[in-house]
Design a protein around this motif. Structure first.
Motif, PDB file in Angstrom:
ATOM      1  N   UNK A   5       0.947  -1.312  -0.158  1.00  0.00           N
ATOM      2  CA  UNK A   5      -0.192  -0.006  -0.116  1.00  0.00           C
ATOM      3  C   UNK A   5       1.081   1.077  -0.018  1.00  0.00           C
ATOM      4  N   UNK A   6       0.506   2.254  -1.037  1.00  0.00           N
ATOM      5  CA  UNK A   6       1.272   3.363  -0.957  1.00  0.00           C
ATOM      6  C   UNK A   6       0.351   4.410  -0.143  1.00  0.00           C
ATOM      7  N   UNK A  38       4.960   8.160   0.326  1.00  0.00           N
ATOM      8  CA  UNK A  38       5.393   8.640  -0.792  1.00  0.00           C
ATOM      9  C   UNK A  38       5.507  10.049  -0.488  1.00  0.00           C
ATOM     10  N   UNK A  39       6.857  10.586  -0.679  1.00  0.00           N
ATOM     11  CA  UNK A  39       6.984  12.099  -0.321  1.00  0.00           C
ATOM     12  C   UNK A  39       6.555  12.634  -1.906  1.00  0.00           C
ATOM     13  N   UNK A  40       5.644  13.686  -1.933  1.00  0.00           N
ATOM     14  CA  UNK A  40       5.177  14.223  -3.369  1.00  0.00           C
ATOM     15  C   UNK A  40       5.554  15.733  -3.365  1.00  0.00           C
ATOM     16  N   UNK A  41       6.547  16.136  -2.352  1.00  0.00           N
ATOM     17  CA  UNK A  41       6.928  17.590  -2.516  1.00  0.00           C
ATOM     18  C   UNK A  41       7.854  17.644  -3.468  1.00  0.00           C
ATOM     19  N   UNK A  63       5.835   4.422 -11.639  1.00  0.00           N
ATOM     20  CA  UNK A  63       6.333   3.080 -11.067  1.00  0.00           C
ATOM     21  C   UNK A  63       5.928   2.953  -9.863  1.00  0.00           C
ATOM     22  N   UNK A  64       5.727   3.583  -8.984  1.00  0.00           N
ATOM     23  CA  UNK A  64       5.304   3.350  -7.447  1.00  0.00           C
ATOM     24  C   UNK A  64       3.634   3.009  -7.516  1.00  0.00           C
ATOM     25  N   UNK A  65       3.010   3.860  -8.295  1.00  0.00           N
ATOM     26  CA  UNK A  65       1.459   3.584  -8.272  1.00  0.00           C
ATOM     27  C   UNK A  65       1.339   1.828  -9.057  1.00  0.00           C
ATOM     28  N   UNK A  66       2.028   1.907 -10.171  1.00  0.00           N
ATOM     29  CA  UNK A  66       1.690   0.695 -10.730  1.00  0.00           C
ATOM     30  C   UNK A  66       1.924  -0.527  -9.847  1.00  0.00           C
ATOM     31  N   UNK A  72      -3.474   4.934   0.058  1.00  0.00           N
ATOM     32  CA  UNK A  72      -4.240   5.573   1.187  1.00  0.00           C
ATOM     33  C   UNK A  72      -3.784   7.140   0.796  1.00  0.00           C
ATOM     34  N   UNK A  73      -4.877   7.857   0.648  1.00  0.00           N
ATOM     35  CA  UNK A  73      -4.834   9.453   0.565  1.00  0.00           C
ATOM     36  C   UNK A  73      -4.941  10.043   1.954  1.00  0.00           C
TER      37      UNK A  73
END
Length: 185
Positions: A5-6, A38-41, A63-66, A72-73
């Motif tokens: 899970x990301x 996952x760091x989206x900054x 790649x991470x999503x795939x 989790x948001x």
């Protein structure tokens, strides 16, 4: 079976309650689920001009999503909506047109605020985007953490037992949703 899970925090603030919540979810995850924050900054602002030569941070996101079995948001609430940085990551994951990486991914939406509503408005607004992107949202239980400042200690650890119980209840339902959808899509 083990699942990946990301988890995304919609806040970039160093002492963010939302990021602390993501870390609490990771610590309380069932043994068969690995949670990756996952760091989206570092993602650039969404810009179709960049699609001809995608930045490495966007390629890494793809790649991470795939590889993920679920998402989790976690969002704070800004003016009854979710944060721009989270919107940016979601938008990148849906691009380029026709290449939606989020499609059919099981997703749990959680949120927190230092106020009483626990990001209720933000989560409901986020659900609109999730539905449009053809993700599979966990419907119940919902998770709204109000008064977040009172739930964590100075080191950022979740100290509230009632909140821990709610996180475990959400995990039970979310793990079932992920299993029902068979993991990676």
């Amino acid at each position: 079976m083990n699942y990946n899970v990301i988890a995304f925090s919609g806040s970039l603030r160093k002492e963010s309650f939302t990021t602390r919540l993501v870390k609490a979810f990771a610590q309380l995850a069932p043994q068969h689920i690995t949670v990756s924050y996952i760091d989206i900054g570092q993602l650039p602002f969404i810009n179709e001009d960049l699609e001809a030569n995608l930045p490495q941070s966007v390629l890494d996101l793809y790649e991470t999503i795939e590889k993920a079995d679920g998402v989790i948001f976690a969002t704070p609430e800004y003016n009854r909506s979710y944060s721009p940085v989270l919107k940016n990551a979601i938008d990148w994951g849906s691009r380029p047109e026709g290449k939606n990486k989020w499609k059919k991914k099981p997703v749990a939406i959680v949120g927190c605020t230092p106020y009483s509503l626990g990001a209720f408005g933000a989560q409901n607004h986020l659900r609109q985007s999730i539905m449009y992107l053809d993700m599979v949202p966990l419907q119940q239980p919902e998770f709204y953490l109000g008064q977040a400042a009172e739930k964590f200690d100075a080191a950022g650890n979740l100290t509230d037992d009632a909140t821990k119980k709610k996180i475990q209840e959400l995990w039970e339902a979310f793990a079932s949703l992920i299993e029902m959808h068979g993991g990676k899509k």
